[in-house]
Design a protein around this motif. Sequence first.
Motif, PDB file in Angstrom:
ATOM      1  N   TRP A 187      53.577  37.471  53.616  1.00 34.67           N
ATOM      2  CA  TRP A 187      52.229  36.951  53.800  1.00 34.67           C
ATOM      3  C   TRP A 187      52.260  35.633  54.564  1.00 34.67           C
ATOM      4  CZ3 TRP A 187      48.384  40.167  52.555  1.00 34.67           C
ATOM      5  CH2 TRP A 187      48.642  41.177  51.630  1.00 34.67           C
ATOM      6  N   GLY A 188      51.604  35.608  55.718  1.00 34.02           N
ATOM      7  CA  GLY A 188      51.473  34.374  56.480  1.00 34.02           C
ATOM      8  C   GLY A 188      50.197  33.648  56.112  1.00 34.02           C
ATOM      9  N   LEU A 189      50.005  32.473  56.685  1.00 34.39           N
ATOM     10  CA  LEU A 189      48.833  31.669  56.359  1.00 34.39           C
ATOM     11  C   LEU A 189      47.529  32.371  56.733  1.00 34.39           C
ATOM     12  CD1 LEU A 189      47.747  29.025  55.259  1.00 34.39           C
ATOM     13  CD2 LEU A 189      48.062  28.007  57.538  1.00 34.39           C
ATOM     14  N   ARG A 190      47.563  33.209  57.763  1.00 34.26           N
ATOM     15  CA  ARG A 190      46.346  33.917  58.174  1.00 34.26           C
ATOM     16  C   ARG A 190      45.813  34.838  57.084  1.00 34.26           C
ATOM     17  NH1 ARG A 190      47.520  35.743  64.485  1.00 34.26           N
ATOM     18  NH2 ARG A 190      47.684  33.622  65.359  1.00 34.26           N
ATOM     19  N   SER A 191      46.673  35.198  56.144  1.00 30.49           N
ATOM     20  CA  SER A 191      46.235  36.094  55.072  1.00 30.49           C
ATOM     21  C   SER A 191      45.175  35.446  54.185  1.00 30.49           C
ATOM     22  CB  SER A 191      47.433  36.518  54.214  1.00 30.49           C
ATOM     23  OG  SER A 191      47.984  35.408  53.508  1.00 30.49           O
ATOM     24  N   VAL A 192      45.030  34.121  54.288  1.00 28.78           N
ATOM     25  CA  VAL A 192      43.976  33.438  53.532  1.00 28.78           C
ATOM     26  C   VAL A 192      42.608  34.015  53.893  1.00 28.78           C
ATOM     27  CG1 VAL A 192      42.815  31.216  53.203  1.00 28.78           C
ATOM     28  CG2 VAL A 192      45.305  31.310  53.293  1.00 28.78           C
ATOM     29  N   LEU A 193      42.459  34.440  55.148  1.00 27.02           N
ATOM     30  CA  LEU A 193      41.178  34.979  55.612  1.00 27.02           C
ATOM     31  C   LEU A 193      40.949  36.422  55.183  1.00 27.02           C
ATOM     32  CD1 LEU A 193      41.270  33.567  59.254  1.00 27.02           C
ATOM     33  CD2 LEU A 193      40.172  32.567  57.233  1.00 27.02           C
ATOM     34  N   ALA A 194      42.003  37.091  54.737  1.00 25.60           N
ATOM     35  CA  ALA A 194      41.886  38.497  54.322  1.00 25.60           C
ATOM     36  C   ALA A 194      41.438  38.556  52.861  1.00 25.60           C
ATOM     37  CB  ALA A 194      43.215  39.218  54.526  1.00 25.60           C
ATOM     38  N   PHE A 195      40.218  38.120  52.617  1.00 26.31           N
ATOM     39  CA  PHE A 195      39.717  37.991  51.244  1.00 26.31           C
ATOM     40  C   PHE A 195      39.638  39.325  50.514  1.00 26.31           C
ATOM     41  CE2 PHE A 195      36.168  38.339  54.194  1.00 26.31           C
ATOM     42  CZ  PHE A 195      35.403  39.346  53.646  1.00 26.31           C
ATOM     43  N   TRP A 196      39.618  40.423  51.259  1.00 23.64           N
ATOM     44  CA  TRP A 196      39.554  41.747  50.632  1.00 23.64           C
ATOM     45  C   TRP A 196      40.908  42.221  50.121  1.00 23.64           C
ATOM     46  CZ3 TRP A 196      39.181  40.575  55.746  1.00 23.64           C
ATOM     47  CH2 TRP A 196      40.184  41.082  56.581  1.00 23.64           C
ATOM     48  N   ARG A 197      41.990  41.511  50.488  1.00 25.65           N
ATOM     49  CA  ARG A 197      43.339  41.883  50.050  1.00 25.65           C
ATOM     50  C   ARG A 197      43.649  41.137  48.747  1.00 25.65           C
ATOM     51  NH1 ARG A 197      46.586  43.879  54.177  1.00 25.65           N
ATOM     52  NH2 ARG A 197      48.009  44.416  52.473  1.00 25.65           N
ATOM     53  N   VAL A 198      43.451  41.785  47.635  1.00 19.74           N
ATOM     54  CA  VAL A 198      43.616  41.111  46.344  1.00 19.74           C
ATOM     55  C   VAL A 198      45.066  40.729  46.072  1.00 19.74           C
ATOM     56  CG1 VAL A 198      41.594  42.197  45.329  1.00 19.74           C
ATOM     57  CG2 VAL A 198      43.826  43.332  45.148  1.00 19.74           C
ATOM     58  N   GLU A 199      46.003  41.386  46.783  1.00 22.36           N
ATOM     59  CA  GLU A 199      47.413  41.112  46.535  1.00 22.36           C
ATOM     60  C   GLU A 199      47.939  39.925  47.347  1.00 22.36           C
ATOM     61  OE1 GLU A 199      47.444  44.367  49.779  1.00 22.36           O
ATOM     62  OE2 GLU A 199      46.103  43.525  48.258  1.00 22.36           O
ATOM     63  N   ARG A 200      47.117  39.329  48.194  1.00 19.92           N
ATOM     64  CA  ARG A 200      47.554  38.216  49.022  1.00 19.92           C
ATOM     65  C   ARG A 200      47.810  36.973  48.154  1.00 19.92           C
ATOM     66  NH1 ARG A 200      42.214  37.574  48.521  1.00 19.92           N
ATOM     67  NH2 ARG A 200      41.259  35.529  48.844  1.00 19.92           N
ATOM     68  N   PRO A 201      48.590  36.001  48.652  1.00 16.71           N
ATOM     69  CA  PRO A 201      48.785  34.748  47.893  1.00 16.71           C
ATOM     70  C   PRO A 201      47.463  34.020  47.691  1.00 16.71           C
ATOM     71  CG  PRO A 201      50.400  34.947  49.656  1.00 16.71           C
ATOM     72  CD  PRO A 201      49.397  36.033  49.880  1.00 16.71           C
ATOM     73  N   ARG A 202      47.307  33.474  46.501  1.00 13.52           N
ATOM     74  CA  ARG A 202      46.097  32.698  46.195  1.00 13.52           C
ATOM     75  C   ARG A 202      46.477  31.498  45.347  1.00 13.52           C
ATOM     76  NH1 ARG A 202      41.699  36.674  43.715  1.00 13.52           N
ATOM     77  NH2 ARG A 202      43.536  37.528  42.716  1.00 13.52           N
ATOM     78  N   ALA A 203      46.040  30.346  45.776  1.00 12.78           N
ATOM     79  CA  ALA A 203      46.325  29.121  45.032  1.00 12.78           C
ATOM     80  C   ALA A 203      45.722  29.166  43.636  1.00 12.78           C
ATOM     81  CB  ALA A 203      45.784  27.915  45.796  1.00 12.78           C
ATOM     82  N   SER A 204      44.617  29.884  43.486  1.00 12.16           N
ATOM     83  CA  SER A 204      43.921  29.928  42.203  1.00 12.16           C
ATOM     84  C   SER A 204      44.717  30.596  41.097  1.00 12.16           C
ATOM     85  CB  SER A 204      42.567  30.636  42.366  1.00 12.16           C
ATOM     86  OG  SER A 204      42.747  31.966  42.817  1.00 12.16           O
ATOM     87  N   ARG A 205      45.780  31.319  41.454  1.00 11.56           N
ATOM     88  CA  ARG A 205      46.612  31.938  40.425  1.00 11.56           C
ATOM     89  C   ARG A 205      47.510  30.915  39.720  1.00 11.56           C
ATOM     90  NH1 ARG A 205      47.699  36.249  44.384  1.00 11.56           N
ATOM     91  NH2 ARG A 205      46.455  38.093  43.865  1.00 11.56           N
ATOM     92  N   CYS A 206      47.672  29.772  40.324  1.00 10.57           N
ATOM     93  CA  CYS A 206      48.549  28.748  39.754  1.00 10.57           C
ATOM     94  C   CYS A 206      47.766  27.751  38.907  1.00 10.57           C
ATOM     95  CB  CYS A 206      49.265  27.982  40.872  1.00 10.57           C
ATOM     96  SG  CYS A 206      50.355  28.989  41.885  1.00 10.57           S
ATOM     97  N   ARG A 207      48.447  27.195  37.959  1.00  9.81           N
ATOM     98  CA  ARG A 207      47.861  26.129  37.159  1.00  9.81           C
ATOM     99  C   ARG A 207      48.023  24.811  37.915  1.00  9.81           C
ATOM    100  NH1 ARG A 207      49.747  24.080  31.087  1.00  9.81           N
ATOM    101  NH2 ARG A 207      48.658  22.078  31.174  1.00  9.81           N
ATOM    102  N   THR A 208      46.934  24.082  38.103  1.00 10.52           N
ATOM    103  CA  THR A 208      46.989  22.805  38.800  1.00 10.52           C
ATOM    104  C   THR A 208      46.486  21.648  37.934  1.00 10.52           C
ATOM    105  OG1 THR A 208      44.826  23.233  39.817  1.00 10.52           O
ATOM    106  CG2 THR A 208      46.780  23.841  41.086  1.00 10.52           C
ATOM    107  N   THR A 209      46.123  21.957  36.705  1.00 11.62           N
ATOM    108  CA  THR A 209      45.731  20.908  35.765  1.00 11.62           C
ATOM    109  C   THR A 209      46.959  20.484  34.975  1.00 11.62           C
ATOM    110  OG1 THR A 209      43.512  21.838  35.522  1.00 11.62           O
ATOM    111  CG2 THR A 209      44.260  20.314  33.809  1.00 11.62           C
ATOM    112  N   PRO A 210      47.354  19.227  35.093  1.00 13.21           N
ATOM    113  CA  PRO A 210      48.568  18.791  34.387  1.00 13.21           C
ATOM    114  C   PRO A 210      48.377  18.788  32.883  1.00 13.21           C
ATOM    115  CG  PRO A 210      47.445  16.914  35.367  1.00 13.21           C
ATOM    116  CD  PRO A 210      46.738  18.134  35.872  1.00 13.21           C
ATOM    117  N   PRO A 211      49.459  18.833  32.125  1.00 12.47           N
ATOM    118  CA  PRO A 211      49.353  18.751  30.666  1.00 12.47           C
ATOM    119  C   PRO A 211      48.830  17.376  30.268  1.00 12.47           C
ATOM    120  CG  PRO A 211      51.631  18.577  31.359  1.00 12.47           C
ATOM    121  CD  PRO A 211      50.860  18.956  32.581  1.00 12.47           C
ATOM    122  N   PRO A 212      48.379  17.221  29.021  1.00 11.99           N
ATOM    123  CA  PRO A 212      47.845  15.927  28.576  1.00 11.99           C
ATOM    124  C   PRO A 212      48.816  14.768  28.776  1.00 11.99           C
ATOM    125  CG  PRO A 212      47.330  17.629  26.978  1.00 11.99           C
ATOM    126  CD  PRO A 212      48.249  18.251  27.974  1.00 11.99           C
TER     127      PRO A 212
END
Length: 202
Positions: free
Chosen positions: A160-185
């Motif tokens: 997956w290259g960066l252009r895949s960000v635009l392929a919103f219909w491809r559910v298997e593409r990399p997505r930042a939202s799958r990662c946790r970005t809120t640090p622990p307390p």
Amino acid sequence: MTRGRPLYVETFIRADLERVWELTQDSEQHPRWDLRFSAIRPLGTDGGGRTRFRYERTLPFHVIRGEGVSLGEKTRPDGTRTSALGFSTEDRWSPLRSGRGFWRYVPTDSGVRFITGYDYRPGWGRVADVVMRPVILWMTAWSFDRLRIWAESEETRPQWGLRSVLAFWRVERPRASRCRTTPPPSGAMAEAPETLKHVVIG
């Protein structure tokens, strides 16, 4: 060093610890999944195990160049692994002037928790960093999900290259939202290893 809130990203990779270690520690493999680097060239390792390197980030009309040092721990009493890193550049086009951070690898029965925390000195000033810091956080999280997809597959290169960000219909593409970005307390840098003290650039 802190000029803003330190960044934190965590993902869970259903793969063997050795595979995750290889894809993240190999200087040829690392830039293939991490948007923050286009190339990493090792310069040698000292007696303390620290590896110095040069890095590049290619932009449309410019190449940002800098230097860094990393120190990995492959064997720890608790079974985890860590990698500490410091970097610096004098390039005025870089939004990150210098910084330090870590990776922590936590093996489980079904995979690896892969965690990073890092902070940096802004290259464009504190005002511009209000905009850039969320962008850099997104780049890190997107890269972590790209790594996850690659590590869980049998492919020899990430698909997956960066252009895949635009392929919103491809559910298997990399997505930042799958990662946790809120640090622990306890904070984004709470799990930083002691080795982080030994990767100062200078």
